[in-house]
Structure formats: C-alpha cells, structure tokens
Motif scaffolding. Sequence first.
Motif, PDB file in Angstrom:
ATOM      1  N   ALA A  96       0.848  -1.185   0.000  1.00 19.92           N
ATOM      2  CA  ALA A  96       0.000   0.000   0.000  1.00 19.92           C
ATOM      3  C   ALA A  96       0.884   1.235   0.000  1.00 19.92           C
ATOM      4  CB  ALA A  96      -0.912  -0.013   1.227  1.00 19.92           C
ATOM      5  N   GLY A  97       0.281   2.392  -0.204  1.00 16.74           N
ATOM      6  CA  GLY A  97       1.056   3.622  -0.243  1.00 16.74           C
ATOM      7  C   GLY A  97       1.477   4.097   1.134  1.00 16.74           C
ATOM      8  N   ASN A  98       0.792   3.572   2.189  1.00 14.79           N
ATOM      9  CA  ASN A  98       1.091   3.942   3.586  1.00 14.79           C
ATOM     10  C   ASN A  98       0.982   5.441   3.828  1.00 14.79           C
ATOM     11  OD1 ASN A  98       1.607   1.261   4.334  1.00 14.79           O
ATOM     12  ND2 ASN A  98       3.732   1.403   3.684  1.00 14.79           N
ATOM     13  N   LEU A  99       0.075   6.092   3.115  1.00 17.74           N
ATOM     14  CA  LEU A  99      -0.187   7.511   3.326  1.00 17.74           C
ATOM     15  C   LEU A  99      -1.573   7.659   3.935  1.00 17.74           C
ATOM     16  CD1 LEU A  99       1.133   8.986  -0.052  1.00 17.74           C
ATOM     17  CD2 LEU A  99       2.322   8.899   2.142  1.00 17.74           C
ATOM     18  N   GLY A 100      -1.705   8.566   4.900  1.00 15.36           N
ATOM     19  CA  GLY A 100      -2.963   8.736   5.598  1.00 15.36           C
ATOM     20  C   GLY A 100      -3.604  10.072   5.343  1.00 15.36           C
ATOM     21  N   PRO A 101      -4.678  10.368   6.063  1.00 18.17           N
ATOM     22  CA  PRO A 101      -5.426  11.607   5.833  1.00 18.17           C
ATOM     23  C   PRO A 101      -4.650  12.878   6.137  1.00 18.17           C
ATOM     24  CG  PRO A 101      -6.203  10.474   7.806  1.00 18.17           C
ATOM     25  CD  PRO A 101      -5.297   9.525   7.096  1.00 18.17           C
ATOM     26  N   GLU A 102      -3.554  12.782   6.866  1.00 16.55           N
ATOM     27  CA  GLU A 102      -2.753  13.974   7.154  1.00 16.55           C
ATOM     28  C   GLU A 102      -1.706  14.250   6.065  1.00 16.55           C
ATOM     29  OE1 GLU A 102      -1.091  13.697  11.021  1.00 16.55           O
ATOM     30  OE2 GLU A 102      -3.023  13.832  12.057  1.00 16.55           O
ATOM     31  N   SER A 103      -1.657  13.395   5.050  1.00 14.13           N
ATOM     32  CA  SER A 103      -0.711  13.589   3.949  1.00 14.13           C
ATOM     33  C   SER A 103      -1.331  14.563   2.947  1.00 14.13           C
ATOM     34  CB  SER A 103      -0.386  12.254   3.273  1.00 14.13           C
ATOM     35  OG  SER A 103       0.466  12.436   2.166  1.00 14.13           O
ATOM     36  N   THR A 104      -1.106  15.858   3.185  1.00 14.04           N
ATOM     37  CA  THR A 104      -1.729  16.895   2.357  1.00 14.04           C
ATOM     38  C   THR A 104      -0.732  17.848   1.705  1.00 14.04           C
ATOM     39  OG1 THR A 104      -1.982  18.346   4.287  1.00 14.04           O
ATOM     40  CG2 THR A 104      -3.829  16.877   3.771  1.00 14.04           C
ATOM     41  N   VAL A 105       0.525  17.811   2.146  1.00 11.12           N
ATOM     42  CA  VAL A 105       1.511  18.766   1.642  1.00 11.12           C
ATOM     43  C   VAL A 105       2.552  18.036   0.790  1.00 11.12           C
ATOM     44  CG1 VAL A 105       3.243  20.486   2.244  1.00 11.12           C
ATOM     45  CG2 VAL A 105       1.177  20.242   3.642  1.00 11.12           C
ATOM     46  N   ASP A 106       2.740  18.495  -0.449  1.00 13.68           N
ATOM     47  CA  ASP A 106       3.713  17.885  -1.353  1.00 13.68           C
ATOM     48  C   ASP A 106       5.137  18.301  -0.994  1.00 13.68           C
ATOM     49  OD1 ASP A 106       1.432  17.075  -2.607  1.00 13.68           O
ATOM     50  OD2 ASP A 106       1.759  18.192  -4.458  1.00 13.68           O
ATOM     51  N   VAL A 107       6.083  17.431  -1.346  1.00 10.71           N
ATOM     52  CA  VAL A 107       7.486  17.836  -1.390  1.00 10.71           C
ATOM     53  C   VAL A 107       7.743  18.208  -2.846  1.00 10.71           C
ATOM     54  CG1 VAL A 107       9.884  17.124  -1.102  1.00 10.71           C
ATOM     55  CG2 VAL A 107       8.129  16.301   0.493  1.00 10.71           C
ATOM     56  N   LEU A 108       7.880  19.474  -3.119  1.00 13.03           N
ATOM     57  CA  LEU A 108       8.008  19.948  -4.497  1.00 13.03           C
ATOM     58  C   LEU A 108       9.394  19.643  -5.055  1.00 13.03           C
ATOM     59  CD1 LEU A 108       6.223  23.389  -4.098  1.00 13.03           C
ATOM     60  CD2 LEU A 108       5.263  21.253  -4.965  1.00 13.03           C
ATOM     61  N   PRO A 109       9.479  19.144  -6.288  1.00 10.39           N
ATOM     62  CA  PRO A 109      10.779  18.810  -6.865  1.00 10.39           C
ATOM     63  C   PRO A 109      11.627  20.047  -7.130  1.00 10.39           C
ATOM     64  CG  PRO A 109       9.066  18.630  -8.525  1.00 10.39           C
ATOM     65  CD  PRO A 109       8.360  18.875  -7.219  1.00 10.39           C
ATOM     66  N   VAL A 110      12.910  19.940  -6.825  1.00  6.25           N
ATOM     67  CA  VAL A 110      13.852  21.019  -7.092  1.00  6.25           C
ATOM     68  C   VAL A 110      14.203  21.007  -8.575  1.00  6.25           C
ATOM     69  CG1 VAL A 110      16.142  21.942  -6.541  1.00  6.25           C
ATOM     70  CG2 VAL A 110      14.757  20.874  -4.753  1.00  6.25           C
ATOM     71  N   GLU A 111      14.375  22.159  -9.166  1.00  9.57           N
ATOM     72  CA  GLU A 111      14.680  22.254 -10.596  1.00  9.57           C
ATOM     73  C   GLU A 111      15.914  21.438 -10.953  1.00  9.57           C
ATOM     74  OE1 GLU A 111      15.441  25.693 -14.019  1.00  9.57           O
ATOM     75  OE2 GLU A 111      15.165  26.257 -11.906  1.00  9.57           O
ATOM     76  N   GLY A 112      15.772  20.622 -12.003  1.00 11.48           N
ATOM     77  CA  GLY A 112      16.861  19.771 -12.432  1.00 11.48           C
ATOM     78  C   GLY A 112      16.900  18.429 -11.727  1.00 11.48           C
ATOM     79  N   ARG A 113      16.044  18.256 -10.712  1.00 15.82           N
ATOM     80  CA  ARG A 113      15.997  16.995  -9.964  1.00 15.82           C
ATOM     81  C   ARG A 113      14.542  16.569  -9.800  1.00 15.82           C
ATOM     82  NH1 ARG A 113      18.544  18.354  -4.500  1.00 15.82           N
ATOM     83  NH2 ARG A 113      17.928  16.197  -4.089  1.00 15.82           N
ATOM     84  N   PRO A 114      13.929  16.086 -10.877  1.00 14.72           N
ATOM     85  CA  PRO A 114      12.502  15.737 -10.820  1.00 14.72           C
ATOM     86  C   PRO A 114      12.183  14.642  -9.816  1.00 14.72           C
ATOM     87  CG  PRO A 114      13.528  14.917 -12.840  1.00 14.72           C
ATOM     88  CD  PRO A 114      14.520  15.833 -12.196  1.00 14.72           C
TER      89      PRO A 114
END
Length: 297
Positions: A96-114
């Motif tokens: 499973a993805g092991n993500l719950g209802p509090e998983s609401t904020v993305d970790v945005l990729p840094v330019e050049g490192r997708p």
Amino acid sequence: MNLLSRMPSWVGHHVAAIRVVVVLTVVLGLLYPLGMTALAQVPGLREHAHGSRLTAGGSALIGQSFLDRKGAPIPYYFQPRPSDAGTGYDASASAAGNLGPESTVDVLPVEGRPDSGKQSLLTQVCARSKAVGELEYVDGSRPYCTADGVGAVLGVFRDGGTTGKATRVVSLDQACPEKPFRSTYEGITVECATPGADYSKAVVTPVRGDAPAHPKVPADAVTASASGLDPQISPAYAALQTPRVARERGMTEAAVRKLVDRCTSGRGLGVLGAPAVNVVELNAALDHIRPVPAKGA
C-alpha cells in the motif's frame, strides 16, 4: 534379545528420532502434497488451483494495467483502480502507499531533480480525479483540490505562531510560477510555493472549495487498495466508464451493462463487503465478444 536392547539408550533415542523424521517426511512431504494436488483437480476446484487463469492472459485474481505504451488509458478498456504494488499490480511487490489523511503537503521537486519531489496523498487523489474526469467527460473536481489537480492547501504564517493575524500565505502544493488557486486569504495575497523553501512554521490550512460533496468520480477510482493487486472496482466506477467503452467498441450501452452485471460479484455471505466488478474478467469478455485492433496497446 534384539539389537536395540543391547545399544546404549542414547543410540536408541536417535534411531527413534530418525524413524519419526522418515515417517513425517513421507507422509507430509510426499503423500500429503500429492493428495492435495490430486484433490485440486476435482471439477470445481481445478480453476482456482491453477490461479484462475484467463484464456486472454493473466489471472482473474490479480489486477492489470490497461495502458498504452505512453502510459495513457486505452479508451476501449475499463480501467482498474490505482495500484501501489511496484510499477502496478506487481505480485512480488504487493504493498500500500502507507499515506494517511494527514498527507496533504507535497514535497516539491527542485529544478533539475525531478525525482526529488513527492506527492502527498491529497495531490495523488486530486490528480487522479482530474484525469478520470477528463477521460470520462464528467466533472472531476473534489473538495480540497485545485482546478489543476493538486491539493488546495495553504500555509498560513501568523504573528502568534499558530494563532493570531495572518502575515503571509503560501499555496503549498503549487510550485512557482503556477498561479495560486486563491488570490487572497484573510486579506493577504497568496504566494506560490518555492521548491526547497522551509514552510514548517506555517499553519497547514486545507481549503474545501466549491466542489460537490459527492464527486462524480468514485473513491475507488482515485485510491489504491491495500494490496495493490485487487482486480475489482465498484459498480459506480464501472457505470461511469460504460458510455466510453460502449462508444469506443461500437456497442450499445445496454450490451456493455449486461457484461458488467455478469462480472459483478455480490456481498460475501450476503452481508460482507460490497458488490464489485472484476475488471480483468470484464475486459477479457469484451475482447471475446467484440475484439478491437491493438492500436496503441
């Protein structure tokens, strides 16, 4: 007097142990497996013993992806629910993805490192709902999702830490130069997020928006199962896809619905679980009744 009676007691114990090992090896390691194998060939059990294999390929017990070479849904197939098992429905990586209802904020990729970014569960749900809506020509909007398919989550900085007047507001899941889904919040202009920036002191504030309380896209269309291998979808998701599949295969919707009903299982023992449609069996039945050219497959 027999030979064992003349042997030391410890030798007799070892001989008895060896006899037990031999007997158990023959019974449990040979006779029992052969007996179970023979029993499994009884009509009614044979199909399940062989993994419920389908003549079209695969097993009716494990889901499959019905995508083209570019990873896009093949329109004349019913689509399954998402899978977190490996690259999708990998029985050797069931998870499973092991993500719950509090998983609401993305970790945005840094330019050049997708690969440095990571989507929250909320953004995954939003993106999937938007994609399904576009595929089925229905409204794919959901509460707490932006129009561009990410989490509608603000990071609100307040002069009292977690309380007080807002001093700065950031749309956490929308990377610059994207336009924030809201222009202002509590009188403060909303900024887009900068990848790599520290917003840990902001109060995470999901915004519901004006999406309907009951989205057109069912929940199983946007969330993966615990195993990542389930071949079933809800009757509601099958009904949503029926017009597209009928159109792409040149069939009437009534004919497709008849196949859907044939591949729908009821509740276990009449009370457990919910009715479900086996997508793998359904697509195999469609290919048998109305084959289509393998365009893009």
